[in-house]
Design a protein around this motif. Structure first.
Motif, mmCIF file in Angstrom:
data_model
loop_
_atom_site.group_PDB
_atom_site.id
_atom_site.type_symbol
_atom_site.label_atom_id
_atom_site.label_comp_id
_atom_site.label_asym_id
_atom_site.label_seq_id
_atom_site.Cartn_x
_atom_site.Cartn_y
_atom_site.Cartn_z
ATOM 1 N N LEU A 18 -4.632 -3.730 1.589
ATOM 2 C CA LEU A 18 -3.900 -2.737 0.786
ATOM 3 C C LEU A 18 -4.766 -1.509 0.526
ATOM 4 C CD1 LEU A 18 -1.807 -3.475 -2.389
ATOM 5 C CD2 LEU A 18 -3.614 -1.788 -2.508
ATOM 6 N N ALA A 19 -6.003 -1.736 0.053
ATOM 7 C CA ALA A 19 -6.866 -0.614 -0.311
ATOM 8 C C ALA A 19 -7.267 0.208 0.911
ATOM 9 C CB ALA A 19 -8.113 -1.136 -1.026
ATOM 10 N N THR A 20 -7.489 -0.470 2.045
ATOM 11 C CA THR A 20 -7.845 0.254 3.266
ATOM 12 C C THR A 20 -6.692 1.123 3.735
ATOM 13 O OG1 THR A 20 -9.333 -1.542 3.933
ATOM 14 C CG2 THR A 20 -8.645 0.011 5.642
ATOM 15 N N VAL A 21 -5.492 0.568 3.745
ATOM 16 C CA VAL A 21 -4.320 1.323 4.206
ATOM 17 C C VAL A 21 -4.035 2.498 3.286
ATOM 18 C CG1 VAL A 21 -1.823 1.217 4.594
ATOM 19 C CG2 VAL A 21 -3.293 -0.622 5.427
ATOM 20 N N ASP A 22 -4.121 2.288 1.964
ATOM 21 C CA ASP A 22 -3.786 3.423 1.102
ATOM 22 C C ASP A 22 -4.897 4.468 1.071
ATOM 23 O OD1 ASP A 22 -5.614 2.681 -0.886
ATOM 24 O OD2 ASP A 22 -4.106 2.310 -2.413
ATOM 25 N N ASP A 23 -6.149 4.076 1.358
ATOM 26 C CA ASP A 23 -7.195 5.088 1.526
ATOM 27 C C ASP A 23 -6.936 5.935 2.774
ATOM 28 O OD1 ASP A 23 -8.669 4.705 -0.720
ATOM 29 O OD2 ASP A 23 -10.322 3.662 0.228
ATOM 30 N N SER A 46 6.189 -5.030 -2.635
ATOM 31 C CA SER A 46 5.909 -6.366 -2.084
ATOM 32 C C SER A 46 7.101 -7.294 -2.285
ATOM 33 C CB SER A 46 4.673 -6.970 -2.755
ATOM 34 O OG SER A 46 3.547 -6.166 -2.578
ATOM 35 N N TRP A 47 7.647 -7.306 -3.505
ATOM 36 C CA TRP A 47 8.749 -8.220 -3.826
ATOM 37 C C TRP A 47 10.001 -7.864 -3.020
ATOM 38 C CZ3 TRP A 47 13.692 -7.999 -5.810
ATOM 39 C CH2 TRP A 47 14.249 -9.224 -6.184
ATOM 40 N N LEU A 48 10.309 -6.581 -2.931
ATOM 41 C CA LEU A 48 11.494 -6.157 -2.182
ATOM 42 C C LEU A 48 11.352 -6.492 -0.694
ATOM 43 C CD1 LEU A 48 12.182 -2.702 -3.873
ATOM 44 C CD2 LEU A 48 13.617 -4.753 -4.025
ATOM 45 N N ALA A 52 0.828 -1.208 0.000
ATOM 46 C CA ALA A 52 0.000 0.000 0.000
ATOM 47 C C ALA A 52 0.855 1.249 0.000
ATOM 48 C CB ALA A 52 -0.932 -0.008 1.214
ATOM 49 N N LEU A 53 1.917 1.263 0.807
ATOM 50 C CA LEU A 53 2.793 2.434 0.862
ATOM 51 C C LEU A 53 3.507 2.645 -0.477
ATOM 52 C CD1 LEU A 53 4.308 1.980 4.443
ATOM 53 C CD2 LEU A 53 2.461 3.512 3.719
ATOM 54 N N GLY A 54 3.964 1.525 -1.080
ATOM 55 C CA GLY A 54 4.556 1.637 -2.414
ATOM 56 C C GLY A 54 3.556 2.150 -3.426
ATOM 57 N N VAL A 90 0.831 2.939 -14.335
ATOM 58 C CA VAL A 90 2.222 2.493 -14.233
ATOM 59 C C VAL A 90 2.707 2.557 -12.785
ATOM 60 C CG1 VAL A 90 4.598 2.882 -15.006
ATOM 61 C CG2 VAL A 90 2.689 3.250 -16.590
ATOM 62 N N GLY A 91 2.484 3.709 -12.138
ATOM 63 C CA GLY A 91 2.974 3.896 -10.779
ATOM 64 C C GLY A 91 2.365 2.923 -9.786
ATOM 65 N N LYS A 92 1.052 2.688 -9.886
ATOM 66 C CA LYS A 92 0.403 1.746 -8.967
ATOM 67 C C LYS A 92 0.969 0.341 -9.136
ATOM 68 C CE LYS A 92 -2.731 3.527 -6.214
ATOM 69 N NZ LYS A 92 -2.735 3.271 -4.765
ATOM 70 N N PHE A 93 1.066 -0.116 -10.372
ATOM 71 C CA PHE A 93 1.578 -1.462 -10.634
ATOM 72 C C PHE A 93 3.002 -1.614 -10.112
ATOM 73 C CE2 PHE A 93 4.005 -4.320 -13.404
ATOM 74 C CZ PHE A 93 3.290 -5.499 -13.229
ATOM 75 N N ALA A 94 3.855 -0.664 -10.467
ATOM 76 C CA ALA A 94 5.259 -0.739 -10.042
ATOM 77 C C ALA A 94 5.387 -0.613 -8.534
ATOM 78 C CB ALA A 94 6.067 0.366 -10.739
ATOM 79 N N GLY A 95 4.619 0.278 -7.931
ATOM 80 C CA GLY A 95 4.713 0.485 -6.486
ATOM 81 C C GLY A 95 4.238 -0.708 -5.688
ATOM 82 N N ILE A 96 3.094 -1.274 -6.073
ATOM 83 C CA ILE A 96 2.529 -2.406 -5.324
ATOM 84 C C ILE A 96 3.376 -3.659 -5.495
ATOM 85 C CG2 ILE A 96 0.566 -3.998 -5.227
ATOM 86 C CD1 ILE A 96 -1.224 -1.543 -5.844
#
Length: 416
Positions: A160-165, A320-322, A101-103, A310-316
């Motif tokens: 994820l959606a709750t935290v980023d809201d 997560s992977w890192l 969510a933070l990403g 692009v940003g949402k896909f890359a960030g999420i």
């Protein structure tokens, strides 16, 4: 079964609530571009309400500042339940969706800023627009396209959606608030303290008040007063909803069949799904395309599109992977990274909160039109792309389940 319980039960369904939201947005878009567009504009701008505390508002403002508080109360209440009883109770299990969510907040905002700082005539003030994933919209797509997906994926998306809201609400409170009224804000804080005391107070006084006054009569007027004071303070009124939701008591006491949090969820979720969100969408998504001649030339358009898609896909996915790669956090065994990639695409649906932040960022004109148009376009594209990805993953998980079932049957028959 009586009609009202059937309706409220349907409104708790992800697919039904999301469909109402999408339908309201489509109606708004068609209405704003039809021969009846002047009626849409007149209705949106019609003002009513008392002048006290600045509550003489337009219909559009009542939808955004008033009804949407119900949605944010449900979000805050759901977050409280997750913190006390759900995924967020265990930091190791909660780490991946929280970091995701933070990403999904930081990277899209950075992408929007990069586009608008670099482009001539850019408007970086809207950097908060692509930050939040729309819970109702995203869950509806997941419910329709991902029926065969493992249940932990829905939990991942919901967390994820709750935290980023909530992150978006914090950004609204600090970045999009001007002209604070300390007295109104202080009185709102007192009201919240009373709200929390009445919820959680174990003393005789609190118990007597709760026993003597019905909950709806006790907390309803108090909640309205807190909302009005927060609105008058200059802080966006939706903050009141999240704050009250986080103060809800999630444990049943003294012979209660259900906790106040559970009862509020049962009562207000249908109102949020069936009234608050569709009405907000009806008055926020009405973008007139006749004035959008410079849509593709606007840096705001490209910033929102790039941020959400692009940003949402890359960030999420990247966050997560890192996190899984370099910490002790790990992905649920039932899920694969392709599933998280699908959630990354789904995260590009930034409808409700994105439209709200767009209105706060740009008071009107071509930039607001560009921002809203890009939000609608990105949300539609993210819905279609994620439906394809999640549909494929659903078929993959169905094949795995069939193989596992065949293996169990073979073992029971004595076959190797």
């Amino acid at each position: 079964m009586p009609a009202l319980p059937r309706i409220t039960a349907a409104l708790r369904s992800d697919a039904v609530s999301g469909s109402l939201l999408i339908g309201a947005a489509v109606v708004a878009l068609l209405w704003a571009n039809s021969p009846l567009s002047s009626a849409y504009t007149s209705l949106s701008s019609a003002a009513f309400g008392p002048a006290v505390l600045g509550l003489h508002l337009s219909v559009r403002e009542w939808a955004a500042d008033g009804l949407l508080v119900v949605f944010f109360f449900v979000v805050g209440n759901e977050l409280k339940q997750e913190l006390v009883h759900g995924e967020l109770r265990d930091p190791r299990r909660a780490a991946l969706p929280i970091v995701a969510a933070l990403g999904g907040v930081v990277v899209p905002a950075g992408v929007f800023l990069a586009v608008n700082v670099a482009a001539p005539g850019g408007a970086p003030g809207g950097w908060g627009i692509p930050m939040a994933t729309d819970i109702a919209f995203a869950l509806a797509v997941l419910a329709v396209a991902g029926r065969q997906l493992p249940p932990p994926l829905r939990t991942f998306l919901l967390t994820l959606a709750t935290v980023d809201d909530v992150c978006a609400v914090v950004v609204i409170a600090f970045a999009y608030t001007t002209g604070l009224d300390p007295l109104a804000l202080g009185l709102a804080a007192v009201g919240l303290a009373v709200f929390g005391w009445l919820q959680r107070g174990r003393g005789r006084a609190a118990a007597r008040v709760r026993a003597a006054v019905p909950a709806w009569l006790l907390f309803g007027p108090l909640g309205v007063a807190i909302w009005a004071l927060v609105h008058a303070s200059g802080v966006h009124a939706t903050i009141a909803g999240v704050a009250m939701g986080l103060l809800m008591r999630t444990e049943a006491r003294g012979g209660e069949a259900f906790s106040p949090s559970h009862r509020a969820e049962e009562a207000l979720r249908p109102l949020s799904s069936g009234v608050a969100l569709p009405v907000f969408a009806l008055f926020a998504a009405g973008v007139s395309l006749s004035g959008a001649g410079g849509f593709w030339a606007s840096a705001v358009t490209w910033g929102v599109l790039a941020g959400l898609l692009v940003g949402k896909f890359a960030g999420i996915l990247g966050a997560s992977w890192l996190t899984a790669r370099f910490t002790g956090a790990h992905l649920n065994p039932a899920l694969g990274w392709a599933d998280i990639a699908g959630i990354g695409v789904l995260g590009g649906i930034g409808f409700t909160v994105s439209l709200l932040v767009a209105e706060l960022s740009y008071p009107g004109g071509a930039r607001l039109t560009a921002a809203k148009g890009a939000i609608l376009l990105a949300s539609g594209a993210a819905s279609l792309l994620s439906a394809v990805v999640l549909g494929r993953r659903g078929r993959h998980h169905r094949r795995l389940a069939a193989r596992a079932a065949a293996g169990v049957a073979g073992s029971a028959d004595g076959r190797p």
